[in-house]
Motif scaffolding. Sequence first.
Motif, PDB file in Angstrom:
ATOM      1  N   GLU A 118       0.828  -1.202   0.000  1.00 32.27           N
ATOM      2  CA  GLU A 118       0.000   0.000   0.000  1.00 32.27           C
ATOM      3  C   GLU A 118       0.868   1.260   0.000  1.00 32.27           C
ATOM      4  OE1 GLU A 118      -3.076  -0.283  -0.563  1.00 32.27           O
ATOM      5  OE2 GLU A 118      -3.213  -2.437  -0.213  1.00 32.27           O
ATOM      6  N   LYS A 119       1.914   1.264   0.809  1.00 36.14           N
ATOM      7  CA  LYS A 119       2.799   2.425   0.879  1.00 36.14           C
ATOM      8  C   LYS A 119       3.545   2.632  -0.437  1.00 36.14           C
ATOM      9  CE  LYS A 119       4.227   4.701   3.802  1.00 36.14           C
ATOM     10  NZ  LYS A 119       3.926   6.133   4.078  1.00 36.14           N
ATOM     11  N   ARG A 120       4.068   1.567  -0.995  1.00 32.49           N
ATOM     12  CA  ARG A 120       4.885   1.690  -2.206  1.00 32.49           C
ATOM     13  C   ARG A 120       4.079   2.159  -3.408  1.00 32.49           C
ATOM     14  NH1 ARG A 120       9.865   0.073  -1.624  1.00 32.49           N
ATOM     15  NH2 ARG A 120      10.392  -1.231   0.175  1.00 32.49           N
ATOM     16  N   TYR A 121       2.822   1.777  -3.453  1.00 34.24           N
ATOM     17  CA  TYR A 121       1.984   2.133  -4.599  1.00 34.24           C
ATOM     18  C   TYR A 121       0.943   3.186  -4.237  1.00 34.24           C
ATOM     19  CZ  TYR A 121       4.387  -1.646  -6.909  1.00 34.24           C
ATOM     20  OH  TYR A 121       5.372  -2.444  -7.449  1.00 34.24           O
ATOM     21  N   ASN A 122       1.238   3.920  -3.162  1.00 30.19           N
ATOM     22  CA  ASN A 122       0.425   5.078  -2.790  1.00 30.19           C
ATOM     23  C   ASN A 122      -1.053   4.731  -2.647  1.00 30.19           C
ATOM     24  OD1 ASN A 122       0.276   7.782  -2.033  1.00 30.19           O
ATOM     25  ND2 ASN A 122      -0.210   8.460  -4.106  1.00 30.19           N
ATOM     26  N   THR A 261      -6.543   1.172   5.015  1.00 31.64           N
ATOM     27  CA  THR A 261      -5.790   1.468   3.800  1.00 31.64           C
ATOM     28  C   THR A 261      -6.539   1.210   2.500  1.00 31.64           C
ATOM     29  OG1 THR A 261      -4.761  -0.728   3.663  1.00 31.64           O
ATOM     30  CG2 THR A 261      -3.625   0.938   5.010  1.00 31.64           C
ATOM     31  N   TYR A 262      -7.559   0.336   2.500  1.00 34.05           N
ATOM     32  CA  TYR A 262      -8.337   0.106   1.289  1.00 34.05           C
ATOM     33  C   TYR A 262      -9.693  -0.472   1.664  1.00 34.05           C
ATOM     34  CZ  TYR A 262      -6.740  -4.805   1.676  1.00 34.05           C
ATOM     35  OH  TYR A 262      -6.477  -6.081   2.114  1.00 34.05           O
ATOM     36  N   PHE A 263     -10.579  -0.486   0.666  1.00 34.82           N
ATOM     37  CA  PHE A 263     -11.945  -0.951   0.885  1.00 34.82           C
ATOM     38  C   PHE A 263     -12.323  -1.923  -0.214  1.00 34.82           C
ATOM     39  CE2 PHE A 263     -16.167  -0.723   2.537  1.00 34.82           C
ATOM     40  CZ  PHE A 263     -17.028  -0.802   1.464  1.00 34.82           C
TER      41      PHE A 263
END
Length: 265
Positions: A118-122, A261-263
């Motif tokens: 998640e961090k690496r691909y924003n 971080t995502y849904f």
Amino acid sequence: MRKSLRTLAVGAACVVAGGALYGAGAATAGQSTANSTHEPYNIGQLVKDIDTYYGTTADSNGVYQASPDSPYAKDLAHLDADAKRYIDKEARKAYRHGEKPAVMFDIDDTLLLSLDYEKRYNYTYNSGTWNDYVNRADRPAVFGSPELVRYAESKGVEVFYNSGLTEAQRTAAVANLKKVGADVNLDADHMFLKDAANPPAYLSGCATPGAWKCTTVQYKSGTRKHIEDDLGYEIIANFGDQYSDLDGGHADRTYKLPNPTYFVS
């Protein structure tokens, strides 16, 4: 798997005066804001908040990790402690009633942490980069989850997995789960993954060979129904980081693990 950055919307009342828009509650006497569309929470600040929640740091290899002292870790510890008490109680009750108790675990961000991706691909999703990431099979564990898997097994509870990962990703998923210590029932009879080419008969209402139309809820609740109705187990607890992992019934209790971080709908 459909992913999107989870954002928080903040609202502000606006009025039109003299042809200009003024935000309610201006920061200073000489400042006005145009905010008639209810400006969402600032994405830069949201990312900072997520990093604070996870205690995000890069290790010596440049891999982003969550901190064991973070609010995230503390939330998981509270959930795991409650789950262990519940599993112990319900397992004994199930055996007294002649039932076969089981638990169900999602995999992504329930057992294996994807924070580095998640961090690496924003906080965006791409099927190619995600597949490469999964196939590296080196994600760290979600704090406490492998221990919870082993605890359920120690109480005589059957462990099942139900994931949005695909059949093509099975080998990597098994290898990664073994690496983090969740080495319990990793065979095909216990780990249910998406198979669009040859979907199981119990999903015939939304999936036929080569035509997968199941929503996440249909897929996961349909799998739980199969485990209960066809295999004869009583799912006493279902663990997932998305509400779509948990909705649809066929579990006595659900545990929602934190994931800002995502849904997945």
